[in-house]
Design a protein around this motif. Structure first.
Motif: not given
Lengths: 114, 111
Positions: A1-7, A14-22, A73-81
């Motif tokens: 069946g279908d499945s999704v695996t997240q980190m 810290s604020e302004e850090a780079f974010l990746t959630i796999n 389908f990794h989620l990214e943001k350059g500078s988190v708040q």
């Protein structure tokens, strides 16, 4: 069946850090992929989506690219708040499966410290 | 634009009491409707979905039931609540191809 695996969380940055959630998925056919965000005490909000390979979804500074070759389908943001602190869910739907049931990952709790 | 409402927002009920949670959608016709439960610190579990009036599919066996008396109304019920029914209940709607959109949720505590 279908499945999704997240980190696994929680993730603390810290604020302004780079974010990746796999996020990786297993599904036959051509699913559509989504990221949802849940702020404390609230329902889920659709953050972004991508419906076919190589599509990039983006919203509020977040981005995710549909990679069929790596089923990711990794989620990214350059500078988190601090306001980005929330739980993030990756999900998929196969629209040709006869229904539109979302398959969710388990969620990743993100905490941003000032 | 479409909006989705849930009520009540919070509910505290004793074990063995009945339950009725309501969800309504505005601004769309013939949506698919869904009930999810989210236990504390955990992911989402799909409980029921409906593709039309009177059409309900159950995903997990339990003491909960769902009904769809009108096109944009979805009700979650129980005759006798259990402690394990505590959680955050989310209603969602979808129109094919656009993903699901969630309501604000109802936090249920069974004491």
């Amino acid at each position: 069946g279908d499945s999704v695996t997240q980190m696994e969380g929680p993730v603390t940055l810290s604020e302004e850090a780079f974010l990746t959630i796999n996020c990786t998925y297993t599904a036959t056919g051509y699913p559509s992929l989504f990221w949802y965000v849940q702020y404390p005490g609230e329902g889920l909000q659709l953050l972004l989506k991508a419906t076919k390979a190589d599509d990039k979804g983006s919203n509020k500074g977040f981005e995710a690219t549909y990679r069929k070759e790596t089923t990711s389908f990794h989620l990214e943001k350059g500078s988190v708040q601090v306001s980005d602190s929330a739980v993030y869910f990756c999900a998929l739907i196969r629209f040709n499966s006869g229904n539109e049931k979302l398959t969710f990952g388990t969620g990743t709790r993100l905490t941003i410290i000032p | 634009s479409q909006t989705i409402h849930q009520w009540p927002a919070t509910l505290v009920q004793p074990v063995g009491s009945p339950l009725s949670l309501e969800c309504t959608v505005e601004g769309t016709s013939n949506p698919n409707l869904y009930w999810y439960r989210q236990a504390a610190g955990r992911g989402l579990q799909l409980l029921f979905y409906s593709v039309g009036i009177g059409q309900i599919s159950s995903e997990v066996p339990q003491n909960l039931s769902a009904s769809r008396p009108q096109d944009r109304q979805f009700i979650l019920s129980s005759k006798k609540l259990l402690l394990s029914d505590s959680g955050f209940y989310l209603c969602a709607w979808s129109v094919q191809g656009w993903g699901q959109y969630f309501g604000p949720g109802t936090r249920l505590t069974v004491t």
